[in-house]
Write a protein that holds these residues in place. Structure first.
Motif, PDB file in Angstrom:
ATOM      1  N   ASP A 125      -4.590  -9.770   7.863  1.00 36.16           N
ATOM      2  CA  ASP A 125      -4.389  -9.646   6.604  1.00 36.16           C
ATOM      3  C   ASP A 125      -4.077  -8.108   6.162  1.00 36.16           C
ATOM      4  O   ASP A 125      -3.381  -7.938   5.187  1.00 36.16           O
ATOM      5  N   TYR A 162       0.923  -1.367   0.149  1.00 33.91           N
ATOM      6  CA  TYR A 162       0.005   0.085  -0.171  1.00 33.91           C
ATOM      7  C   TYR A 162       0.887   1.317  -0.144  1.00 33.91           C
ATOM      8  O   TYR A 162       0.230   2.203  -0.534  1.00 33.91           O
ATOM      9  N   LYS A 199       1.516   2.801  -3.407  1.00 34.39           N
ATOM     10  CA  LYS A 199       0.194   3.212  -4.281  1.00 34.39           C
ATOM     11  C   LYS A 199       0.364   4.619  -4.651  1.00 34.39           C
ATOM     12  O   LYS A 199       0.672   5.500  -3.254  1.00 34.39           O
ATOM     13  N   GLU A 222     -12.983  -5.242  -0.719  1.00 39.28           N
ATOM     14  CA  GLU A 222     -12.721  -6.346  -1.949  1.00 39.28           C
ATOM     15  C   GLU A 222     -13.843  -7.175  -2.371  1.00 39.28           C
ATOM     16  O   GLU A 222     -14.816  -7.356  -1.523  1.00 39.28           O
TER      17      GLU A 222
HETATM   18  C1  BG6 Z   1      -2.838  -8.221   0.359  1.00 37.65           C
HETATM   19  C2  BG6 Z   1      -3.640  -9.113   1.263  1.00 37.65           C
HETATM   20  O1  BG6 Z   1      -1.885  -7.899   1.428  1.00 37.65           O
HETATM   21  O2  BG6 Z   1      -3.461  -7.312  -0.152  1.00 37.65           O
HETATM   22  C3  BG6 Z   1      -4.866  -9.783   0.185  1.00 37.65           C
HETATM   23  O3  BG6 Z   1      -2.972 -10.312   1.463  1.00 37.65           O
HETATM   24  C4  BG6 Z   1      -5.619  -8.403  -0.311  1.00 37.65           C
HETATM   25  O4  BG6 Z   1      -5.809 -10.496   0.889  1.00 37.65           O
HETATM   26  C5  BG6 Z   1      -4.534  -7.753  -0.895  1.00 37.65           C
HETATM   27  O5  BG6 Z   1      -6.528  -9.175  -1.393  1.00 37.65           O
HETATM   28  C6  BG6 Z   1      -5.273  -6.373  -1.283  1.00 37.65           C
HETATM   29  O6  BG6 Z   1      -4.508  -5.500  -2.187  1.00 37.65           O
HETATM   30  P1  BG6 Z   1      -4.927  -4.367  -3.122  1.00 37.65           P
HETATM   31  O7  BG6 Z   1      -3.783  -3.576  -3.808  1.00 37.65           O
HETATM   32  O8  BG6 Z   1      -5.726  -5.290  -4.266  1.00 37.65           O
HETATM   33  O9  BG6 Z   1      -5.982  -3.663  -2.423  1.00 37.65           O
END
Ligand code: BG6
Length: 492
Positions: free
Chosen positions: A237, A181, A184, A218
């Motif tokens: 997670d 993150y 990003k 998600e």
């Molecule tokens: C990961 C998690 O760190 O981040 C996943 O282990 C999750 O479960 C993912 O789906 C989400 O990342 P993004 O960049 O798609 O928001």
């Protein structure tokens, strides 16, 4: 261009992360001319592959995952790639790797700079680090860096143990703990929005902000990761890392300078100010959810307990909502509401900063007309921000109407902003650890999370499953804000 003269050793070279993120990101850097020609990538994994087969796999991953593919640089790119079958517990594997690295240093005129990227199961992180040292791979004339993927432990004691192991070999400033993150575009923009504008910073405190909401939802379920997720759950997670990192960036004081140390120090102070949630009070601050069957994007999907490698009576949370309090001078009394989950209505990461009401109301006769000022930061899929204001209604009878000022990052740059992994790899090659997490951040975030996960492990949630796939989580998540007189702002 940076001096990228280094060998990158990728452990877990045949894995999903390497294929989906790492090869395409290194390729994008190469394609854009950010890398000089003196670099090599060594893939190591259990499987027996020839260099040729490995190079073909790398090419396939670029075609599948890089927006920059099809410009015919792939062939020259993969000449930098080499493969070594590897058993992480076997000395001979390390010896073979060592001589390969020495040869590559010669072949590509690399002064011994090495990046060891652990893109594989965390149980081997300590073993690998210790063996790299024991077999002499870290004794080099150049620099050495360790890049390490999450999960960094599953609680504070295990994270400490892991850290102690890797710290026997690498110093803190040689360790790059990935939180993608932080790579990003719009997460990096939080700091700029806050500290490059005269407008927000004077208001960025408990006198003018009533609450801050962070949602990372998600639509995907647990997919093929049931085994991992059963032991992790949404709290470990997503919250321990990505969500708390966003909290820290939103809440930190302005750094003295934009140096790695100054920025990370300010973030660490936020982690130190988090109000601990004691086990007896968990229900006041946090709620958990688990998805049931339902409909996501017009498709019927099964519930979490029906997924493969998931216990049919699983107590694992796939959704978390929480109220995080930061007990310092700036934020006393301002809740940071966070929520994240799988199989929710939409894929979106957004931050909503809600400002307090005006001291006196001149315009609004009915409560419903009143729209508070909101600053919405869109992290993904759209990248940008939106400011909600009130203005005069263009009508002879007057009145007010909510308006929105909007900035869309994608429309400004018109090309895709670089992938998170692309930035982070580039930063690591440059030796810039700002957007990686310092050990103190990791330790303090586990310290905050542990009592919550312990309380949840000890008290089975009788209501599970408690939200339908395709919804925004359980009703309890709404109640968490309602009892404080707030509501979740819609994120669509
Ligand atoms: C990961 C998690 O760190 O981040 C996943 O282990 C999750 O479960 C993912 O789906 C989400 O990342 P993004 O960049 O798609 O928001």
């Amino acid at each position: 261009q940076i001096n990228s003269a280094s060998v990158i050793v990728i452990f877990g070279a045949t894995g999903d992360l390497a294929k989906r993120k790492l090869y395409p990101s290194i390729y994008n850097l190469y394609e854009k001319g950010h890398l000089t020609d003196d670099f090599a990538v060594v893939g190591v994994a259990r499987r027996q592959l020839s260099n040729e087969e490995f190079r073909n796999n790398v090419k396939d991953s670029i075609y599948e995952n890089s927006s920059k593919a099809a410009d015919s640089k792939e062939d020259s790119f993969v000449k930098h790639f080499f493969y070594q079958p590897f058993d992480v517990t076997n000395d001979e594997s390390y010896q073979a790797l060592k001589s390969m690295l020495e040869n590559l240093d010669q072949q590509f005129s690399i002064p011994g700079n090495r990046i060891f990227y652990l893109a594989m199961a965390p149980e081997f992180f300590g073993t690998i680090a210790l063996n790299l040292e024991a077999e002499g791979l870290t004794q080099t004339d150049g620099w050495k860096r360790l890049v390490i993927e999450k999960p960094f432990g599953h609680n504070l004691p295990s994270a400490k143990k892991l850290n102690e192991e890797i710290r026997q070999v690498f110093s803190e400033d040689e360790i790059y703990r990935i939180d993608h993150y932080l790579g990003k575009e719009m997460v990096q923009n939080i700091e700029v929005i806050r500290f490059a504008n005269a407008l927000f910073e004077p208001l960025w405190n408990n006198r003018y902000i009533s609450n801050i909401q962070i949602t990372s939802s998600e639509t995907v379920g647990v997919e093929t990761r049931g085994g991992y997720y059963e032991k992790s759950g949404a709290l470990r997670d997503m919250v321990q890392n990505h969500i708390l990192q966003m909290v820290a960036l939103l809440a930190m004081e302005p750094p003295i300078k934009l140096t790695t140390e100054d920025i990370r120090n300010e973030k660490i102070k936020v982690f130190r100010s988090l109000r601990p949630v004691i086990p007896e009070e968990v229900d006041q601050y946090f709620v958990r959810g688990q998805y049931d069957a339902g409909e996501v994007n017009d498709k019927e999907v099964q519930g979490y307990r029906e997924e493969s490698n998931v216990d049919p009576e699983s107590n694992t949370e796939t959704f978390v909502a929480g109220k995080v309090m930061i007990d310092n001078f700036r934020w006393a009394g301002v809740p940071f509401y966070i929520r994240t989950g799988k199989r929710m209505a939409t894929k979106s990461t957004k931050i909503v900063v809600e400002f307090k009401e005006l001291p006196m109301n001149l315009y609004f006769e009915q409560q419903e007309e009143k729209g508070p000022n909101l600053l919405v930061i869109n992290i993904q899929p759209e990248e940008g921000m939106r400011l909600h204001l009130n203005a005069k209604k263009s009508s002879p009878t007057g009145g007010t109407t909510p308006i929105q000022l909007e900035f869309n990052n994608n429309s400004l740059t018109s090309i895709n902003t670089p992938e998170a992994y692309e930035r982070l790899l580039y930063d690591c090659m440059k030796g810039d650890a700002t957007n990686f997490t310092h050990w103190d951040e990791v330790a303090l975030s586990w310290q905050f999370i542990d009592p919550i996960s312990i309380a949840w492990a000890n008290n089975k949630e009788e209501d599970f499953p408690n939200y339908a796939a395709g919804s925004m989580g359980p009703r309890k998540s709404e109640k968490l804000l309602e009892k404080d007189g707030f509501k979740w702002w819609p994120i669509t």
